[in-house]
Design a protein around this motif. Sequence first.
Motif, PDB file in Angstrom:
ATOM      1  N   LEU A 298       0.830  -1.209   0.000  1.00 15.82           N
ATOM      2  CA  LEU A 298       0.000   0.000   0.000  1.00 15.82           C
ATOM      3  C   LEU A 298       0.861   1.254   0.000  1.00 15.82           C
ATOM      4  N   LEU A 299       1.931   1.268   0.801  1.00 16.91           N
ATOM      5  CA  LEU A 299       2.772   2.458   0.879  1.00 16.91           C
ATOM      6  C   LEU A 299       3.434   2.770  -0.457  1.00 16.91           C
ATOM      7  N   LEU A 300       3.911   1.739  -1.158  1.00 15.40           N
ATOM      8  CA  LEU A 300       4.565   1.961  -2.447  1.00 15.40           C
ATOM      9  C   LEU A 300       3.565   2.441  -3.491  1.00 15.40           C
ATOM     10  N   ALA A 301       2.363   1.867  -3.462  1.00 10.57           N
ATOM     11  CA  ALA A 301       1.332   2.325  -4.398  1.00 10.57           C
ATOM     12  C   ALA A 301       0.949   3.767  -4.094  1.00 10.57           C
ATOM     13  N   ALA A 302       0.851   4.119  -2.803  1.00  5.22           N
ATOM     14  CA  ALA A 302       0.543   5.493  -2.435  1.00  5.22           C
ATOM     15  C   ALA A 302       1.671   6.434  -2.830  1.00  5.22           C
ATOM     16  N   ALA A 303       2.920   5.951  -2.748  1.00  4.49           N
ATOM     17  CA  ALA A 303       4.056   6.786  -3.123  1.00  4.49           C
ATOM     18  C   ALA A 303       4.025   7.131  -4.606  1.00  4.49           C
ATOM     19  N   LEU A 304       3.586   6.165  -5.441  1.00  6.44           N
ATOM     20  CA  LEU A 304       3.559   6.394  -6.887  1.00  6.44           C
ATOM     21  C   LEU A 304       2.362   7.220  -7.334  1.00  6.44           C
TER      22      LEU A 304
ATOM     23  N   GLU B 248      10.919   8.690   3.856  1.00  7.98           N
ATOM     24  CA  GLU B 248      11.072   9.986   4.500  1.00  7.98           C
ATOM     25  C   GLU B 248      11.081  11.157   3.518  1.00  7.98           C
ATOM     26  N   PRO B 249      11.788  11.071   2.372  1.00  8.28           N
ATOM     27  CA  PRO B 249      11.841  12.244   1.480  1.00  8.28           C
ATOM     28  C   PRO B 249      10.493  12.653   0.905  1.00  8.28           C
ATOM     29  N   ILE B 250       9.516  11.754   0.875  1.00  9.11           N
ATOM     30  CA  ILE B 250       8.233  12.093   0.257  1.00  9.11           C
ATOM     31  C   ILE B 250       7.106  12.153   1.277  1.00  9.11           C
ATOM     32  N   ALA B 251       7.403  11.901   2.547  1.00 10.97           N
ATOM     33  CA  ALA B 251       6.364  11.901   3.578  1.00 10.97           C
ATOM     34  C   ALA B 251       6.102  13.324   4.059  1.00 10.97           C
ATOM     35  N   ALA B 252       4.817  13.661   4.215  1.00 12.11           N
ATOM     36  CA  ALA B 252       4.464  14.981   4.729  1.00 12.11           C
ATOM     37  C   ALA B 252       4.957  15.142   6.158  1.00 12.11           C
ATOM     38  N   MET B 253       4.778  14.095   6.982  1.00  7.05           N
ATOM     39  CA  MET B 253       5.302  14.066   8.345  1.00  7.05           C
ATOM     40  C   MET B 253       5.655  12.614   8.667  1.00  7.05           C
TER      41      MET B 253
END
Length: 704
Positions: free
Chosen positions: A386-392, A413-418
């Motif tokens: 889920l996290l990788l799909a959300a990242a893309l 971390e580089p793409i997370a809002a917090m």
Amino acid sequence: MSIETTPSGGRDPEWERVVASYFNSPAEPGDRPSPVATAPADPIGDTPLTPAWTKTPAGWKNRAGVGRVNTLRGWRRWLRRQTTEHGQPAQIYRGAARITVWIRGVEGTEVAKAKHEARRAHQTYRQAQWANGKRLMPGSAKSKLSKELDRAADDSERAMAKYRKARKDARTLQSLRATAALTPLAAIEGAGLYMGGGPGGLIATGLTLTGLALVGRRTSTGELWSDRDAKIGDGDRMTETMLNRAYQDARVIGPDDTLRLLTPCTLTADGQAWQATFALPSGIPAKKALGARDGLANAFGVSAQQIHQVRGTREDHIHLRVSLKLPFSIKPPTGPLLDVEKTSLWRPIPMGVNLRGEDVSTSWVERSGLFGGEPGSGKSSAANCLLLAAALDPTVRMYLADGKAGADVTPFEPIAAMYDTDGDPERLLEILQHIWDVEIKERRALAKEHGSRKLTEAMAAVDPRVCLAVLLVDEWSSYGAAADQKTRQEAERLLRLIVQQGRALGVITLAATQKPDSDSVPTGIRDILSIRWAMRCMTPEASDTILGKGYASAGHNAQDILKSQRGVGIYMDGEGAEPELARGHYYEDAEVAAIVQRAYELRREAGTLPEAAEPDLLDRLIEAASATGRGVATRAEVFAHLAAVDTQYARAGSESDAAYNARVGRALAAGLEEAGVSVDAVKVPTADGGRSMGYRLEDLHGAR
């Protein structure tokens, strides 16, 4: 089950209409392609139960393939049986022994009886001879002793005569039986040698051995080999007889009950499992069959992990699948997101594959999830899907918190809002407070602006402010152990509100823990997480804690998952859904890094990078190399790109080329060293076809 038929040779218009509509109707996606040539329907003629499709070239080819598989399986089964008492060598031996016993007959008992009587009579005669201490002879003095001696002599002679006659009769009858038994064998062997020479003799010998095997087919206890002895684990095909015997042996149905097959016992298209759908006898609940997996595994001769049962559309319907090999015992294939350039979290996301090899895709819109299992079971890898799909999806905002202070969410971390990767309860509270005070508030206002109570994909298509958000809380219990009571209670209150109210506003909440009990995930939160994935657990109670009470006793017990089946879990897509065994897609660390790098570029291009992830010096170098379109950038091109965003790289008015290049080169090297980046300038092609010192894009990506 009764089947009504018309008389042989009669025509059935309704049957012809059904068959014609099947072959003439347009194929739906996923349906069997219509054969090139169709055979005329058989209106319940000589083969009333044979579909017309089997008479087409495709049908004959399919039947030939099935025949080859069945022939191979039958051959293997025959070979395995040879070492048992049901094998041909044992049958031939028993046949020869039984013919020998028949030839010898029962006359031996009469001979033994006559011999015994003759011996007793002779003993009586000998005693009469020496009755008075001296030997008497028959026919001597006419006395009482001599008369007894004469009678004993006569009895002895009659007994000996009877014994000789019994022995002669026995030999005669044995000779007759031997002639009757051996004459056909000799005739067959002689005819074979006479008509075919050596090969004919071999054929005749084979026929003789076949006859002996037929005579000795039954064992000494009278048992005859049949399908009731067959097991899938021994390579035998599943039959209705085997199915009924297995469920009777497992005490699911009584010895006089039978299962009603709704579909025939068939081998799956990939040849990896046998499957059938059947109806249980009246009064037997499906729960009883689902809870008898161990007994069924024993009856089928396979491991418990190879048995998979699913309740049908009715309480009395069961779909059974028996895998020929241990499921998920091979290395998982490459995850599908590696080949995906961009995703949309509004659409179903590929999470893994089930036992049938089908993709398991989940729609996470207005959903929340719970992943649980013992350490090392693969729950973090499953959550990564889920996290990788959300990242893309460059529009998705990601909020990540790891209570165990591990490295599972560090790549994001580089793409997370917090994010929090230190297990800090205060930081978790800050993240939850921001989502409740900012995210939820803004989303509620957007929904009102669009005149709706929830955010939808249609709104996102016309309003870029509408997007999804993902919140991951890994190991809540670790946060609870490190926080004071006030912080823990406030965090629990906020998380419950986010799960309850954020669902309709596009906030997807995900929780992962080793054992989701009341200490790991608060009960009020755990009960409203809709999607469940139970990896291997230590106890049935732990499995029920994830899936819900009663699922372990109904056959869905995560304790049965083997340690070697990492990433395998019992997946349940929402309340009321039937759980199924599935394996989540697995991504190596390097693959995760590559996907996150692609996600970073997508977000940079879309302008959705979080403020905390402004481009650093390495990002600027990557931008410069990408902007040239050649995959490389010379030092001059890099300097020009850096000068546009940072005045320290700009040329002073009176500075010479050599001095400028030296100063900026030192500044660039110092900046890279301070950032911990190791990348060297190399010879690269220039725009005019020459070569100059610069940087390659692939080297820059590798230095991240």
